[in-house]
Design a protein around this motif. Structure first.
Motif, short mmCIF file in Angstrom:
data_model
loop_
_atom_site.label_atom_id
_atom_site.label_comp_id
_atom_site.label_asym_id
_atom_site.label_seq_id
_atom_site.Cartn_x
_atom_site.Cartn_y
_atom_site.Cartn_z
N UNK A 52 0.83 -1.20 0.00
CA UNK A 52 0.00 0.00 0.00
C UNK A 52 0.86 1.25 0.00
N UNK A 53 0.50 2.21 -0.86
CA UNK A 53 1.23 3.47 -0.94
C UNK A 53 2.37 3.48 -1.93
N UNK A 54 2.82 2.31 -2.39
CA UNK A 54 3.90 2.24 -3.37
C UNK A 54 3.43 2.73 -4.74
N UNK A 55 4.35 3.31 -5.49
CA UNK A 55 4.06 3.69 -6.87
C UNK A 55 4.55 2.59 -7.81
N UNK A 56 3.72 2.25 -8.79
CA UNK A 56 4.08 1.24 -9.79
C UNK A 56 3.94 1.88 -11.17
N UNK A 57 5.05 1.98 -11.88
CA UNK A 57 5.05 2.57 -13.22
C UNK A 57 4.78 1.47 -14.23
N UNK A 98 11.39 9.67 -10.40
CA UNK A 98 10.60 10.80 -9.89
C UNK A 98 9.61 10.36 -8.82
N UNK A 99 8.94 9.23 -9.06
CA UNK A 99 7.90 8.77 -8.12
C UNK A 99 8.42 7.71 -7.16
N UNK A 139 -4.85 6.77 -5.82
CA UNK A 139 -4.82 5.54 -6.61
C UNK A 139 -4.04 5.68 -7.91
N UNK A 140 -3.83 6.92 -8.39
CA UNK A 140 -3.07 7.06 -9.63
C UNK A 140 -2.47 8.46 -9.75
N UNK A 141 -1.40 8.52 -10.52
CA UNK A 141 -0.77 9.79 -10.87
C UNK A 141 -0.64 9.82 -12.39
N UNK A 348 -0.82 18.60 -7.69
CA UNK A 348 0.29 18.13 -8.52
C UNK A 348 1.32 17.42 -7.63
N UNK A 349 1.84 16.34 -8.13
CA UNK A 349 2.76 15.51 -7.36
C UNK A 349 4.01 16.29 -6.97
N UNK A 350 4.22 16.42 -5.65
CA UNK A 350 5.41 17.07 -5.08
C UNK A 350 5.67 18.45 -5.70
N UNK A 351 4.61 19.21 -5.93
CA UNK A 351 4.76 20.54 -6.52
C UNK A 351 3.72 21.47 -5.89
N UNK A 352 4.02 21.91 -4.69
CA UNK A 352 3.07 22.73 -3.94
C UNK A 352 2.84 24.08 -4.60
#
Length: 481
Positions: A52-57, A98-99, A139-141, A348-352
């Protein structure tokens, strides 16, 4: 209502286990078979350490296995990060970095091979010890270049995807016996969200590897008794050009065709209306950040210039001024379009910094200039910076482009504002013709003068070898100079 697309598929497997769920160029699965495949793929992912929480490309492909892998990732509470098909290995590796991806699955470029993974997973026992994903879980990026050229990761939750699915379902009046053909790439929001809608309502989806294979396109319509289609404008243009009147054979079979990602060319719109007079034809307006938030049924309503229709089920549309304060808009008091609703991205992912520039208190703000007309329809003039202010009169570049595309010999075109010492700005039109020898600026100017008000006629008309457009047909206006 279900809390995730995974839950929707699993409910479908309980309600109608033997119903067609998905079909691709080579295979098809029922809802029960699809659920079993997802559970096996999830077990295999878990064996490889995904949690859980892992990113899978995952590199996209138009197959049942690819979509099953996506939902298997989400079943584990992990995050699906799709990559465009045939991406270079270096780009895939950069995205994985990146992820901080726990696993990379591609088409024989780097990381795990998707075909080998699918074969390995079929030997696994289905995962049984799991909890279905919750609505607020990421659930997705989806990485999107957008209009600025900077790539951004749009972070989405399960709740976002359900709201997006509802916007499509209710927008096109989808029915449970829907069988929708989706040839759009499934790493992009456009194709994915049409697929989600069909899964939520318990319908069937047929995916196609390439729109270039028209024989396969029409044979799948017949084989699976397809009654709805999703297309981007460039795909429609290709089909109309290569298949002549073939679409008319399905005028009593196709309930609707939905379009999106970019505006339809006026000539293509008129042609498809002629060929399919009994088919509902929808055009969606939206973005990866917000999805399908406005819809227009353009073959049953009175045609309006630059109309994009009305808000979808979960979307509240606001017209705001430059300070982002809501205004009462009309033709003479336009503003910027913004939207509020459960479909809006988390950020946005890691872009405040970029997130705060677009998303405030749940409202996504765009740079699109628009207004509500007297019927409650939204009229879109174009992006701020692309709408042309000619001596105080606002001119939509789309209107000029649509007029130019009606001129014989014009293959495509794009219009931008350029500075003018007297009027502030004037339209400049880039025109693509068969070759530079066939380009005639004077003729094009004279023809436009017959169709447009004088202040809208471009003072500069130049030849361009190719109008810049990606797969979805959306004009990349920033590349016109």
């Amino acid at each position: 209502m279900v809390k995730s697309i995974v839950e929707a598929v699993f409910q479908g497997a309980e309600r109608h286990p033997d119903k067609l769920c998905l079909a691709d160029d080579n295979n098809s699965v029922t809802y029960c078979e699809y659920k079993n495949k997802i559970e096996r793929f999830a077990a295999c992912l878990q064996d490889k350490g995904v949690k859980s929480g892992d990113a899978v490309v995952i590199e996209a492909c138009q197959t049942v296995e690819y979509l099953a892998l996506q939902l298997a990732v989400q079943l584990l509470g992990a995050v699906f990060v799709p990559m465009e098909h045939n991406s270079a290995a270096e780009k895939i590796e950069a995205l994985a970095d990146t992820v901080s991806a726990a696993l990379v699955i591609t088409n024989k470029k780097c990381g795990e091979d998707i075909t080998s993974f699918a074969e390995e997973a079929e030997g696994c026992e289905p995962l049984t010890d799991y909890t279905l994903p919750l609505g607020d879980e990421v659930c997705e990026i989806l990485f999107s270049t957008g209009t600025t050229g900077k790539e951004k990761g749009i972070v989405l939750t399960n709740r976002n995807n359900i709201a997006l699915a509802e916007n499509v379902m209710y927008g096109v009046e989808m029915e449970e016996d829907n069988v929708e053909l989706i040839p759009s790439p499934l790493n992009h929001s456009h194709g994915l969200r049409r697929y989600y809608a069909n899964m939520v309502i318990g319908a069937s989806v047929v995916i196609l590897a390439s729109i270039l294979n028209l024989l396969k396109f029409f044979s799948m319509i017949e084989e699976y008794n397809v009654n709805s289609i999703d297309l981007v404008p460039t795909a429609l243009a290709f089909i109309l050009k290569r298949s002549k009147d073939k679409f008319s054979e399905y005028k009593d079979q196709l309930r609707y065709i939905q379009f999106g990602a970019a505006p339809l060319m006026e000539a293509d719109k008129e042609r498809i209306c002629e060929l399919l007079p009994n088919t509902r034809l929808y055009n969606f307006y939206g973005s990866t950040e917000s999805g399908c938030i406005v819809i227009y049924n353009f073959n049953t309503e009175n045609s309006k210039e630059n109309c994009i229709g009305k808000p979808t089920k979960n979307a509240e549309i606001l017209i705001v001024d430059d300070d982002r304060k809501p205004i009462s808009s009309d033709e003479n008091n336009t503003g910027l379009l913004a939207c509020r609703g459960a479909m809006n991205m988390s950020g946005y992912y890691h872009d405040e910094e970029e997130t705060n520039a677009v998303l405030v208190d749940g409202v996504v703000y765009t740079n699109d200039i628009a207004y509500f007309d007297e019927d409650g329809d939204i009229i879109l003039l174009g992006r701020q910076g692309s709408v042309i202010n000619v001596g105080g009169k606002k001119v939509s570049p789309d209107e000029i482009e649509n007029a130019a595309k009606q001129i014989k010999g014009v293959i495509d075109c794009g219009c931008i504002p350029v500075p003018d010492s007297m009027l502030g700005s004037i339209p400049k039109l880039f025109v693509e013709t068969r070759n530079e020898e066939s380009f005639d600026a004077v003729m094009i100017h004279n023809e436009l003068a017959k169709m447009l008000e004088p202040f809208k006629v471009p003072k500069q008309i130049v030849y361009i070898e190719k109008i810049p457009r990606p797969f979805n047909g959306k004009l990349i206006r920033r590349e016109l100079k």
